[in-house]
Design a protein around this motif. Sequence first.
Motif, PDB file in Angstrom:
ATOM      1  N   ASN A 775     -73.616  26.036  60.770  1.00 35.84           N
ATOM      2  CA  ASN A 775     -74.225  27.816  61.049  1.00 35.84           C
ATOM      3  C   ASN A 775     -74.730  28.682  59.508  1.00 35.84           C
ATOM      4  N   ALA A 776     -73.339  28.410  58.421  1.00 36.03           N
ATOM      5  CA  ALA A 776     -73.091  29.493  57.039  1.00 36.03           C
ATOM      6  C   ALA A 776     -74.406  29.055  56.567  1.00 36.03           C
ATOM      7  N   PHE A 777     -74.844  27.569  56.020  1.00 34.48           N
ATOM      8  CA  PHE A 777     -75.508  26.664  55.514  1.00 34.48           C
ATOM      9  C   PHE A 777     -77.140  27.136  55.657  1.00 34.48           C
ATOM     10  N   HIS A 778     -77.953  27.055  57.040  1.00 39.04           N
ATOM     11  CA  HIS A 778     -78.278  28.047  58.128  1.00 39.04           C
ATOM     12  C   HIS A 778     -78.928  29.311  57.799  1.00 39.04           C
ATOM     13  N   ASN A 779     -77.479  29.843  58.380  1.00 40.39           N
ATOM     14  CA  ASN A 779     -77.721  31.229  58.017  1.00 40.39           C
ATOM     15  C   ASN A 779     -77.557  31.345  56.502  1.00 40.39           C
ATOM     16  N   GLY A 780     -77.559  30.864  55.710  1.00 40.00           N
ATOM     17  CA  GLY A 780     -77.236  31.391  54.307  1.00 40.00           C
ATOM     18  C   GLY A 780     -78.688  31.346  53.472  1.00 40.00           C
ATOM     19  N   LYS A 781     -79.295  30.097  53.670  1.00 38.49           N
ATOM     20  CA  LYS A 781     -80.730  30.148  52.880  1.00 38.49           C
ATOM     21  C   LYS A 781     -81.449  30.550  54.244  1.00 38.49           C
ATOM     22  N   ASP A 782     -81.482  30.780  54.682  1.00 36.53           N
ATOM     23  CA  ASP A 782     -82.410  32.368  55.609  1.00 36.53           C
ATOM     24  C   ASP A 782     -82.471  33.459  55.296  1.00 36.53           C
ATOM     25  N   SER A 783     -81.749  33.837  53.998  1.00 42.01           N
ATOM     26  CA  SER A 783     -81.780  34.962  53.422  1.00 42.01           C
ATOM     27  C   SER A 783     -82.493  35.481  52.036  1.00 42.01           C
ATOM     28  N   ASP A 784     -82.526  34.066  51.331  1.00 41.42           N
ATOM     29  CA  ASP A 784     -82.978  33.466  49.938  1.00 41.42           C
ATOM     30  C   ASP A 784     -84.216  34.254  49.931  1.00 41.42           C
ATOM     31  N   ASP A 785     -84.929  34.334  50.532  1.00 43.34           N
ATOM     32  CA  ASP A 785     -86.076  34.217  50.008  1.00 43.34           C
ATOM     33  C   ASP A 785     -85.989  35.296  50.162  1.00 43.34           C
ATOM     34  N   ALA A 786     -85.378  36.709  50.252  1.00 41.23           N
ATOM     35  CA  ALA A 786     -85.442  38.230  50.570  1.00 41.23           C
ATOM     36  C   ALA A 786     -84.544  38.780  49.555  1.00 41.23           C
ATOM     37  N   THR A 787     -83.727  37.800  48.556  1.00 40.91           N
ATOM     38  CA  THR A 787     -82.889  38.096  47.319  1.00 40.91           C
ATOM     39  C   THR A 787     -82.856  37.651  46.262  1.00 40.91           C
ATOM     40  N   THR A 791     -79.264  32.348  43.857  1.00 39.65           N
ATOM     41  CA  THR A 791     -77.883  30.618  43.307  1.00 39.65           C
ATOM     42  C   THR A 791     -76.656  32.166  42.539  1.00 39.65           C
ATOM     43  N   TYR A 792     -76.805  33.292  42.738  1.00 37.00           N
ATOM     44  CA  TYR A 792     -76.239  34.500  42.171  1.00 37.00           C
ATOM     45  C   TYR A 792     -75.458  34.489  42.779  1.00 37.00           C
ATOM     46  N   ASN A 793     -75.424  34.623  44.097  1.00 34.31           N
ATOM     47  CA  ASN A 793     -74.868  34.885  45.630  1.00 34.31           C
ATOM     48  C   ASN A 793     -73.479  34.419  45.714  1.00 34.31           C
ATOM     49  N   VAL A 794     -72.255  35.133  44.927  1.00 31.74           N
ATOM     50  CA  VAL A 794     -71.311  35.338  45.575  1.00 31.74           C
ATOM     51  C   VAL A 794     -70.350  34.634  47.277  1.00 31.74           C
ATOM     52  N   VAL A 795     -69.971  33.612  46.959  1.00 35.64           N
ATOM     53  CA  VAL A 795     -70.103  32.279  48.639  1.00 35.64           C
ATOM     54  C   VAL A 795     -68.341  32.451  48.446  1.00 35.64           C
ATOM     55  N   TYR A 796     -68.070  33.109  50.167  1.00 30.58           N
ATOM     56  CA  TYR A 796     -66.853  32.716  50.358  1.00 30.58           C
ATOM     57  C   TYR A 796     -66.730  33.181  51.781  1.00 30.58           C
ATOM     58  N   VAL A 797     -65.254  31.982  52.059  1.00 30.25           N
ATOM     59  CA  VAL A 797     -65.304  32.289  53.892  1.00 30.25           C
ATOM     60  C   VAL A 797     -64.102  32.860  54.232  1.00 30.25           C
ATOM     61  N   GLU A 820     -64.557  20.975  54.415  1.00 27.05           N
ATOM     62  CA  GLU A 820     -65.836  21.247  55.024  1.00 27.05           C
ATOM     63  C   GLU A 820     -66.576  22.140  54.392  1.00 27.05           C
ATOM     64  N   ASN A 821     -66.707  23.261  54.465  1.00 27.85           N
ATOM     65  CA  ASN A 821     -66.939  24.475  53.800  1.00 27.85           C
ATOM     66  C   ASN A 821     -66.860  24.435  52.815  1.00 27.85           C
ATOM     67  N   MET A 822     -65.549  24.034  52.041  1.00 28.62           N
ATOM     68  CA  MET A 822     -65.565  23.684  49.952  1.00 28.62           C
ATOM     69  C   MET A 822     -66.879  22.646  49.581  1.00 28.62           C
ATOM     70  N   SER A 823     -66.715  21.720  50.376  1.00 28.84           N
ATOM     71  CA  SER A 823     -67.674  20.922  49.783  1.00 28.84           C
ATOM     72  C   SER A 823     -68.972  21.453  49.834  1.00 28.84           C
ATOM     73  N   LEU A 824     -69.616  22.444  51.138  1.00 30.66           N
ATOM     74  CA  LEU A 824     -70.511  23.495  50.823  1.00 30.66           C
ATOM     75  C   LEU A 824     -70.957  24.283  49.853  1.00 30.66           C
ATOM     76  N   MET A 825     -70.176  24.996  49.935  1.00 32.93           N
ATOM     77  CA  MET A 825     -69.660  25.991  48.754  1.00 32.93           C
ATOM     78  C   MET A 825     -70.212  26.022  47.623  1.00 32.93           C
ATOM     79  N   TRP A 826     -69.842  24.403  46.473  1.00 33.35           N
ATOM     80  CA  TRP A 826     -68.890  23.513  45.872  1.00 33.35           C
ATOM     81  C   TRP A 826     -70.788  22.906  45.450  1.00 33.35           C
ATOM     82  N   THR A 827     -71.554  22.664  45.989  1.00 34.31           N
ATOM     83  CA  THR A 827     -73.084  22.635  45.787  1.00 34.31           C
ATOM     84  C   THR A 827     -73.942  22.940  46.036  1.00 34.31           C
TER      85      THR A 827
END
Length: 1004
Positions: A775-787, A791-797, A820-827
């Motif tokens: 969910n974090a992955f799909h929701n996050g990238k959905d906003s990237d065209d409006a930012t 690539t500079y977003n600060v991401v935390y759980v 799993e959350n960490m693996s996503l955040m770090w890549t």
Amino acid sequence: MTRTPLRPPGRAVAVLAVTAGLLGLLTAHPDAPAPAPRTAPVAATAENTATVFYWTKTRNWARYNLHWAPDGGSWTTVPGVAMEAACTDWVKKTVPLGTATGLQATFNDGSGTWDNNGGRNYALGTGSLTVKDGVIAHSDPCAGTEPGPTPTPTPTPTPGAKATVYYSTAALGWSTANIHYQPAGGAWTAVPGVGMQAACTGWWKREVDLGTAASLKAAFNNGNGTWDNNGGADYTIGTGVSTVRNNAVTANAADPCAAEPPDTQAPTVPARVTAAADGVSVLLTWNPATDNKAVTKYQVTRVDGSGGTVVTDVGSTVFSDTGLAERTAYTYTVRAVDAAGNVSAASAPATATTGDKPATPATGRPLGTDPRKDPVYFVLTARFNDGDPSNNRGGSQHVKSGNAANDDPMFRGDFKGLIQKLDYVKGLGFSAIWVTPVVLNRSDYDYHGYHGYDFYKVDPRLESAGASYQDLIDAAHAKGMKIYQDVVYNHSSRWGAKGLFTPTVFGVRDSQWSWYYDETQPGFVYDGLTVDPKTGKSYYNGDLWSTAEPAGNTCLNWGKPTGGKSAEGYTLYNCQWPSPTSGMFPKALYHNCWLGNWEGEDSRSCWLHDDLADFNTESAPVQNYLIGAYDKYIDMGVDGFRVDTAVHVPRTTWNRRFLPAIQERVTQRFGAEAAKNFLVFGEVGAFVNDKWNRGSVNHSAQFFTWKERKEYDADDAKAALEMYDYENQAGTAAQPTSTNAFLDGNAYHQPDHSRFSGMNIIDMRMHMNFGDAANAFHNGKDSDDATNDATYNVVYVDSHDYGPNKSAERYAGGTDAWAENMSLMWTFRGIPTLYYGSEIEFQKGRKIDCGPTCPLATTGRAYYGDHLAGSVTASDFSQVSAASGPVATTLEQPLVKHVQRLNQIRRAIPALQMGQYSTEGISGGMAFKRRYTSGGTDSFALVTVSGGATYTGIPNGTYTDAVTGDVRTVTGGTLTVAAPGKGNLRVYVLNGPGRIGTAGPYLK
């Protein structure tokens, strides 16, 4: 200031790669070609010549010289060659380049004053190039203004066959403009079109011959890859005079410049200039000047006792003059300058006398590298590790909270404890530490730092002998680690801000209230640490209360009984407690209302809580106070600011005042490259799963990454309302868009930051959805065209405020889910950030904050130092060479091993740090490709988290998995990867380095 031009032996990295930048309604025109290589600029007129145009209003010199060197060649003899008049406000020089495809350039007045681009020189290509206020573009600003050869006679055009087009760049910041057009039924001009001429302030003009056509289609660009094509629809323009402004065409318009005489009106004189010395520095502040157009800068003139004079240009109404002589009187005057170059008379002088130099001069200097390289470890300093028990303080709530029963004072951790455990943080692999606010706080429960009282003083409850804030910064830098300081611009403590305004409240010391109001102790100054000898308190409050009505009091019904009783049955009085609606706080400095609608306009202009007195950030005195305060910490060498409650300050104020002031100060002290990499990331609290927070653009995180799109009133308070209304009415569909985070197929492209505000953001969308990584992955990238650049977003759980889905508890999804959350955040794109202790699931499921109603030991803000006891030595990032005691046990935990290796892998692969990404041609859940290209670096990686994936249309070649070392050869553009398992991942790197690190509990 006289400067010597920088002359590097070889060509600097080009700063002008042409990009098809997509900014709001500024989008790549369909006829625009792919970005041209640096050696073939769009507007090149000849392969081996360059015509350099320089805007004279940048410097207002009497004469101009171009000092230059072709790529790979020698510099001209100083001062270079004289430039010639070109057209109004422009000079030019055409130079032969031979076989070179570009040149290095500086400019000077022939008398020792230089413009060398802040020491970096200007990197120019071929063809026609403009240099205006440090901005380079490919254009001829004088096109059509000079007589040319006699044209071949043509038939007399039919009446109405001409269109005079005026285009406004007032809201765009372009230094030049081109019109790319197509007469109806005809052909488009060659990209980028034809140059427009400067008509008057903010307007460009071009007369277009339409022949027999009655209209034209047009798009506009800045000659450097940024387009305005009306959101892809182009503009339809008829004959006669038309204006194009803020995406609206006005036909048969009045000439916007015809009725505008030359601007000869100077700004008003800056008022209330004050100078205050601190050691060998002087802080100068003043009220903004006004102008019939707009004030663009201020000139500060300093005269010392020996008659020496220094003039400095300043963009804000605060100037901090440092490195002065000891015990010397300095006198300052300020002049305001407008866009037309009109200069006000000098202000009344302000004088300050310096003192002695500090015993140990400030040594801090930011590391200045790309912040995307640095994973962040977030600590509540007062709760992390106690290095000095002598500065521990429990405060007025020590017993009530239950902390006393646990022998756990709220102020427990300190800078000494953090310095002692820097190797622990480095051993985890983190190269940046975000610390909570460091300024002196004043509240009943202020250990977290968000109740600032004296913004110019570091809270002594955090410092120790040999372990000051400066010592922490220096110690971190010595280990290659950055310090990001949490800063608050929105509010002060309930007791106001020392040096700006501190309220006096009614405080009768009768039989009921003597326990509450301390007796005034003359000469005793609150600092949170020092104990008042009479009361035995460090939280003494006798300076805040008075039975006598203070001079200038505005609080209503001072000291009169309210008619109510306290819970204990005590008589309550008016003006007994700070409140926004009592009239106690002056409107010029504080807002006077309670917040009612978190997504409404009042969220920027009202109090959030009774212990968060809301600054009137639209007023000059408040702006001066805060800019001057945070300049102090910039000067200490911090590497960036995390901005608390950013959404509660209007974007116009950020863009006009605070963000430019940060950039100006870092540039002034440490240079342009350090300023570029000074990370500012804002907390924009949008706690819903919408792309746009309940449809409110003004309260959405990505909104704050953009500059303004139009001009607003010069008054900041009026501008805030105008901007709010304009953007609210424009709605979500009309907001800017960007491709800065996205690959173009498999190709990395130069990002366009020309409309970047200067503020990056915490990724609230991903944070809110990290209950499930997908969910974090799909929701996050959905906003990237409006930012502007995700690539500079600060991401935390989770954090010191919330867990995912606005949970009030620390994340408790389980170790596999954490991995799993960490693996996503770090890549994935963005900067991974971990809240202290999450590496061992510290306090999982515990309520994060319950104020003084429960002991801190039972919350998500519990003391962590018990897990760090013992010694630890890091030989490198993610490498622990020695550890003993409880910290050694901590370092053996599965998520510690996981994050150590993730940091190793991310540090070795540039694409995972700074790369753009795409999911195009990829099947799979959390699967994507990333690439970063710069100079000799070309890093391309295929990533899948937990599940399998198939990648099609990828470059052929040899790919090696950084996790397992598996090698695959791709010949048909397709690679299939089996599912590695929950929390595990695969990172196949084209021509990669091989397996990085050793197998652990998840990465195997």
